[in-house]
Scaffold this active site. Structure first.
Site, PDB file in Angstrom:
ATOM      1  N   ASP A  37       0.858  -1.181   0.000  1.00 46.15           N
ATOM      2  CA  ASP A  37       0.000   0.000   0.000  1.00 46.15           C
ATOM      3  C   ASP A  37       0.895   1.232   0.000  1.00 46.15           C
ATOM      4  O   ASP A  37       2.076   1.164   0.365  1.00 46.15           O
ATOM      5  CB  ASP A  37      -0.905  -0.005   1.243  1.00 46.15           C
ATOM      6  N   HIS A  38       0.339   2.344  -0.413  1.00 45.07           N
ATOM      7  CA  HIS A  38       1.047   3.620  -0.327  1.00 45.07           C
ATOM      8  C   HIS A  38       0.685   4.281   1.005  1.00 45.07           C
ATOM      9  O   HIS A  38      -0.469   4.649   1.228  1.00 45.07           O
ATOM     10  CB  HIS A  38       0.646   4.533  -1.486  1.00 45.07           C
ATOM     11  N   TYR A 211      -5.353   4.517   0.517  1.00 45.92           N
ATOM     12  CA  TYR A 211      -6.397   3.706  -0.118  1.00 45.92           C
ATOM     13  C   TYR A 211      -5.915   3.049  -1.412  1.00 45.92           C
ATOM     14  O   TYR A 211      -6.648   2.976  -2.393  1.00 45.92           O
ATOM     15  CB  TYR A 211      -7.660   4.539  -0.355  1.00 45.92           C
ATOM     16  N   HIS A 212      -4.676   2.539  -1.400  1.00 45.94           N
ATOM     17  CA  HIS A 212      -4.124   1.835  -2.543  1.00 45.94           C
ATOM     18  C   HIS A 212      -3.672   0.420  -2.192  1.00 45.94           C
ATOM     19  O   HIS A 212      -2.610  -0.018  -2.629  1.00 45.94           O
ATOM     20  CB  HIS A 212      -2.912   2.603  -3.108  1.00 45.94           C
ATOM     21  N   PRO A 213      -4.419  -0.355  -1.405  1.00 44.32           N
ATOM     22  CA  PRO A 213      -3.957  -1.710  -1.076  1.00 44.32           C
ATOM     23  C   PRO A 213      -3.975  -2.610  -2.314  1.00 44.32           C
ATOM     24  O   PRO A 213      -4.933  -2.604  -3.091  1.00 44.32           O
ATOM     25  CB  PRO A 213      -4.963  -2.178  -0.018  1.00 44.32           C
TER      26      PRO A 213
END
Length: 277
Positions: A37-38, A211-213
């Site tokens: 994730d980021h 919110y980049h999983p």
């Protein structure tokens, strides 16, 4: 064979396996592993000029914002989540940009808490290619029970320097001649954080998912791969995974467009395979 289309309305977990068949169960050790994730580190700067904080904290201004959107389709309600995006290097020794900024003309302690009562903007920065890995796992046989998510943020020592350097870059941007005159103070994390150890502590305290999983059902042919290069789940006929979880490594930017691309490509492959039968 072709994949079955199941009507699952009213089907409980107890009889789900009976409907799909025992051949739909496969032990794939890579499922849920390789989570990436980021992690965004959020800096907040108080400003001398009004921001969206001032708009949303006034009932009169809220009404004006709503009317402006209804009548002209303009104003704050037409804005995207971030108005400024920057890809840059965390330090000069990096070969290509390794961090990304998302900047918003508003601020809050966390999503859902409401905007701060003062004028401010948010400078959010994330590492594009993190080395840290997490995992996700089920906690019971009940599909309605939430899984355990272990994001593993900053678990790789290589990511610690990037986190510290990212805050330094954010501060240099805030100190630029065009921006500095409008900034009153660094509200988060605050100027009391100065040494690398203190900045790392700040990064851990003031960060969250952007919110980049991705990557928990990675594509490939090694022992930890879950899907092949046509997104078919290894060992289970007629089943594909089509989302950001198939990325072996997280993309160096926002995940929305790449996920749409994955879906479009998968649709083409599904049609191609159907025509072969």
């Amino acid at each position: 064979g072709s994949p079955q289309l199941l009507q699952l309305s009213g089907v409980g977990p107890a009889d789900l396996l009976e409907k799909v068949g025992v051949d739909m169960v496969k032990d794939l050790p890579g499922v849920g592993q390789n989570l990436q994730d980021h992690l965004q580190i959020r800096l907040v700067f108080k400003t001398s000029q009004a921001t969206l904080n001032d708009e949303v904290n006034s009932l009169i201004k809220q009404a004006w914002v709503g009317m402006k959107y209804i009548l002209t389709r303009t104003g704050p309600l037409t804005l995207a989540a971030s108005q400024v995006c920057v890809f840059t290097k965390s330090n000069p020794d990096v070969e290509r940009p390794d961090i990304q900024f998302h900047m918003q003309p508003l601020s809050a302690d966390k999503p859902g808490d409401g905007a701060h009562k003062f004028s401010a903007f948010t400078s959010s920065v994330c590492q594009l290619r993190p080395n840290s890995r997490g995992h996700i796992e089920i906690k019971s046989k009940n599909p309605l029970e939430y899984p355990a998510i272990h994001p593993g943020y900053l678990s790789d020592d290589r990511d610690l320097k990037v986190a510290v350097d990212s805050i330094k870059v954010a501060r240099r941007i805030a100190e630029a001649d065009a921006l500095a005159p409008h900034i009153l103070d660094e509200y988060v994390p605050g100027r009391q954080y100065q040494t690398d150890e203190e900045l790392l502590d700040a990064a851990r305290k003031h960060s969250q998912t952007i919110y980049h999983p991705t990557s928990t059902c990675k594509m490939g042919h090694d022992d930890m791969a879950v899907v092949d290069d046509r997104l078919r789940v290894h060992g289970i006929e007629g089943l594909r995974v089509v989302d950001a979880s198939i990325m072996p490594e997280i993309v160096s930017g926002n995940t929305n467009a790449p996920t749409i691309m994955i879906a479009e490509k998968a649709a083409d492959m599904i049609k191609e395979d159907a025509q072969k039968h």
